[in-house]
Motif scaffolding. Structure first.
Motif, PDB file in Angstrom:
ATOM      1  N   ILE A 282     -26.368 -25.783   9.461  1.00  0.00           N
ATOM      2  CA  ILE A 282     -26.774 -25.238   8.167  1.00  0.00           C
ATOM      3  C   ILE A 282     -26.291 -23.806   8.097  1.00  0.00           C
ATOM      4  O   ILE A 282     -26.737 -22.949   8.865  1.00  0.00           O
ATOM      5  CB  ILE A 282     -28.298 -25.291   7.980  1.00  0.00           C
TER       6      ILE A 282
ATOM      7  N   TRP B 265     -31.131 -23.788  13.350  1.00  0.00           N
ATOM      8  CA  TRP B 265     -30.336 -23.886  12.124  1.00  0.00           C
ATOM      9  C   TRP B 265     -28.849 -24.084  12.464  1.00  0.00           C
ATOM     10  O   TRP B 265     -28.167 -24.863  11.829  1.00  0.00           O
ATOM     11  CB  TRP B 265     -30.527 -22.624  11.286  1.00  0.00           C
TER      12      TRP B 265
ATOM     13  N   ASP C 206     -33.389 -29.458   7.329  1.00  0.00           N
ATOM     14  CA  ASP C 206     -32.398 -29.672   6.284  1.00  0.00           C
ATOM     15  C   ASP C 206     -32.159 -28.358   5.546  1.00  0.00           C
ATOM     16  O   ASP C 206     -32.802 -27.345   5.801  1.00  0.00           O
ATOM     17  CB  ASP C 206     -32.835 -30.785   5.316  1.00  0.00           C
ATOM     18  N   ALA C 207     -31.208 -28.381   4.634  1.00  0.00           N
ATOM     19  CA  ALA C 207     -30.803 -27.159   3.939  1.00  0.00           C
ATOM     20  C   ALA C 207     -31.869 -26.646   2.982  1.00  0.00           C
ATOM     21  O   ALA C 207     -31.774 -25.524   2.490  1.00  0.00           O
ATOM     22  CB  ALA C 207     -29.498 -27.405   3.170  1.00  0.00           C
ATOM     23  N   LYS C 208     -32.897 -27.453   2.698  1.00  0.00           N
ATOM     24  CA  LYS C 208     -33.961 -27.017   1.803  1.00  0.00           C
ATOM     25  C   LYS C 208     -35.123 -26.374   2.557  1.00  0.00           C
ATOM     26  O   LYS C 208     -36.100 -25.948   1.955  1.00  0.00           O
ATOM     27  CB  LYS C 208     -34.470 -28.200   0.969  1.00  0.00           C
TER      28      LYS C 208
ATOM     29  N   HIS D 109     -25.354 -22.097   2.375  1.00  0.00           N
ATOM     30  CA  HIS D 109     -25.819 -23.407   1.934  1.00  0.00           C
ATOM     31  C   HIS D 109     -27.338 -23.448   1.825  1.00  0.00           C
ATOM     32  O   HIS D 109     -27.912 -24.483   1.548  1.00  0.00           O
ATOM     33  CB  HIS D 109     -25.357 -24.488   2.919  1.00  0.00           C
ATOM     34  N   ASN D 110     -27.979 -22.345   2.054  1.00  0.00           N
ATOM     35  CA  ASN D 110     -29.426 -22.367   2.158  1.00  0.00           C
ATOM     36  C   ASN D 110     -29.997 -21.061   1.618  1.00  0.00           C
ATOM     37  O   ASN D 110     -29.307 -20.063   1.521  1.00  0.00           O
ATOM     38  CB  ASN D 110     -29.812 -22.554   3.641  1.00  0.00           C
TER      39      ASN D 110
END
Length: 316
Positions: free
Chosen positions: A169, A164, A118-120, A173-174
């Motif tokens: 992603i 990624w 995920d983006a986190k 965004h990250n």
């Protein structure tokens, strides 16, 4: 496994299977309530494990297999990865890889679609100068195999970049590192001396096409250097003005005169670098003519590189 921490332990030839590390339901923010500090893992398998809120800090992961493993809100901090393999369905949600050191050799076995991030999920740059996980015996041999290790870093970053991209992603965004830049940086350090030198030039000037404003910084440095060159090789600020030329062993005029002459030299160097000329100023000696020709050439190259990398950066 719940709220258990291991410190300075060694796990060898063992298997963690169907183990669930406790998840903190207080919120989605990471809360590392269990983990491994200064622990070494050798020939260890994590199979069908769910690793939540767990930290791996300052240790070595050597010949490790993660099979059908989910990592959520976890952290790998200053950890060495040597022959670490992720296979099967793998999930990395809000899991961070901070400053991997000594080695960063991770392989992903299987279709890229089965690896989910995920983006986190964050991956920071490899720590080339962090020798935390290197013993004194290994330190003497470090320079021998460092180029091989840097090639492994580049391969790992390329694999992560593909994952990624598959998970859609984007960099903006990250907060993960620029994988292309970090990969090229690792590749440069794995090359032979001459190729490594040209790679360092590309890294310093344009950041391998990822940092266009470094070209402007390079131009500023060259303008500053050539301003001193002109001051001592000689130039005429205007057609009718006297030559400005200082001698290292000569008598220095007043500070105001020196400042005025240097400002004229800096002004001359600036317009020479950006290749537009300033009309009246001209070199007065063969040495200053050579310097001006060199600065014009470098200015044209750097301006082209800046324009090209800027266009690439904002249209990528």
């Amino acid at each position: 496994m719940e709220q258990i921490c291991f410190h300075n332990c060694s796990f060898r030839n063992c298997c963690f299977k169907n183990i669930i590390f406790k998840k903190d339901f207080a919120g989605f923010a990471p809360n590392y309530i269990q983990g491994f500090s200064s622990c070494d893992f050798f020939n260890v398998t994590f199979e069908n494990c769910t690793i939540n809120n767990t930290f791996f800090s300052v240790g070595n992961l050597d010949h490790i297999n993660f099979i059908n493993t989910s990592l959520c809100n976890s952290l790998f901090h200053r950890t060495s990865f040597n022959k670490v393999v992720f296979s099967g369905i793998t999930t990395l949600n809000n899991t961070s890889f901070y400053s991997p050191s000594k080695s960063f050799d991770i392989s992903f076995i299987g279709p890229v679609e089965q690896f989910h991030v995920d983006a986190k999920c964050a991956v920071t740059a490899f720590s080339y100068y962090d020798k935390t996980n290197i013993t004194l015996e290994e330190w003497s041999k470090y320079k021998i195999w460092m180029s091989v290790k840097h090639k492994e870093v580049a391969d790992t970053l390329f694999a992560i970049e593909q994952i990624w991209t598959t998970n859609h992603i984007r960099e903006e965004h990250n907060n993960y590192a620029n994988f292309y830049y970090q990969r090229k940086k690792a590749e440069t350090r794995s090359l032979t001396k001459w190729s490594r030198f040209t790679g360092f030039i590309s890294e310093f000037i344009i950041g391998y096409g990822e940092k266009p404003f470094r070209a402007l910084v390079s131009m500023g440095i060259l303008i500053f250097i050539f301003s001193f060159v002109y001051l001592f090789t000689g130039f005429s600020p205007t057609t009718n003005s006297s030559e400005i030329k200082y001698c290292i062993t000569g008598h220095m005029d007043s500070f105001i005169t020196l400042f005025t002459d240097y400002f004229q030299s800096l002004y001359y160097s600036f317009f020479t670098m950006i290749s537009v000329g300033q009309g009246s100023a001209s070199p007065s000696t063969q040495f200053s003519q050579i310097a001006m020709s060199l600065e014009l050439l470098l200015g044209a190259i750097l301006m082209t590189l800046f324009t090209g990398t800027l266009f690439r950066k904002y249209t990528k």
